[in-house]
Design an enzyme around this catalytic site. Structure first.
Site, PDB file in Angstrom:
ATOM      1  N   ASP A  20       0.879  -1.174   0.000  1.00  0.00           N
ATOM      2  CA  ASP A  20       0.000   0.000   0.000  1.00  0.00           C
ATOM      3  C   ASP A  20       0.915   1.222   0.000  1.00  0.00           C
ATOM      4  OD1 ASP A  20      -2.162   1.741   0.256  1.00  0.00           O
ATOM      5  OD2 ASP A  20      -2.066   1.692   2.439  1.00  0.00           O
ATOM      6  N   GLU A  81      -1.275  -1.381  -4.665  1.00  0.00           N
ATOM      7  CA  GLU A  81      -2.461  -0.543  -4.832  1.00  0.00           C
ATOM      8  C   GLU A  81      -2.141   0.647  -5.711  1.00  0.00           C
ATOM      9  OE1 GLU A  81      -5.515  -0.098  -1.607  1.00  0.00           O
ATOM     10  OE2 GLU A  81      -4.809   1.974  -1.656  1.00  0.00           O
ATOM     11  N   ASP A 157      -2.294   0.683   8.130  1.00  0.00           N
ATOM     12  CA  ASP A 157      -1.499   0.750   6.901  1.00  0.00           C
ATOM     13  C   ASP A 157      -1.005  -0.645   6.513  1.00  0.00           C
ATOM     14  OD1 ASP A 157      -1.308   3.703   6.351  1.00  0.00           O
ATOM     15  OD2 ASP A 157      -0.503   3.686   8.381  1.00  0.00           O
TER      16      ASP A 157
END
Length: 211
Positions: A20, A81, A157
């Site tokens: 991410d 992502e 996260d």
């Protein structure tokens, strides 16, 4: 008694790294997939907040840490992502560079990558493309066995990155009903779960999202 031979998918597990992207905190996770079984090998963050505003040092840190993780876990594929398109152009440029460094590290080790939109990841994990970080984390805790994480404040996260890796696993067809355990159904079956703390954080109750 003659036992049936194990399939090649059972003999050769696949290791997937999920990322991410972030310019201050970048989440990462590594899972091992053997047939229908998913094992979380690690999930954590690359914390660059102490580097201040020096963007070059942050990019260097991302590249070096990614190489360390790649050499340690030997992932077969990277799932990352895609940047969320916001109104701040400068922030988007920096985020794109951070994502690029993670991809470059994998390509330098001949590891292929696939991008997933944030809504695609949320849909795969919770059944709703509008799910929050907290909802993604709760669903992952119901689906997988998550080892403790050193920095509880960075939990969301790290679980976002774990969601990206799991989304990639689902897209390969190993779970035809990806997202079948929707967030709405989970809330209906477990009222009050949403109010429970997530890795030391208090999560406020939210309305059931549309599926």
């Amino acid at each position: 008694m003659i036992l049936p031979l194990a399939s090649s998918s059972e003999l050769l597990p696949k290791v997937i790294m999920g990322v991410d992207p972030g310019t201050s905190v970048m989440g990462y996770a590594v899972i091992e997939v053997r047939g229908q079984k998913v094992t979380v090998l690690c999930y954590d963050v690359i914390d660059m907040q102490k580097l201040g505003t020096n963007h070059a040092l942050k990019l260097k840190r991302i590249f070096e840490r990614m190489l360390e993780l790649i050499d340690e876990y030997l992932p077969d594929e990277l799932a990352i992502e895609a940047p969320f398109f916001g109104v701040n152009v400068q922030s988007m440029l920096k985020l794109g560079r951070a994502q690029g460094m993670a991809i470059a590290a994998c390509l330098s080790r001949q590891i292929p990558y696939v991008e997933y939109a944030p809504t695609k990841v949320k849909q795969a994990v919770t059944g709703s493309g509008s799910a929050t970080k907290e909802q993604v984390a709760h669903m992952l805790r119901q689906t997988l066995t998550l080892p403790p994480i050193a920095e509880a404040s960075k939990f969301l996260d790290a679980t976002d990155a774990l969601g990206v890796a799991l989304c990639h696993h689902y897209q390969k067809g190993n779970n035809v009903k990806a997202g079948g355990k929707s967030w709405g159904k989970f809330l209906a079956d477990n009222p009050g779960k949403l109010a429970s703390p997530v890795a030391g954080k208090k999560v406020a109750a939210k309305k059931k999202p549309a599926v």
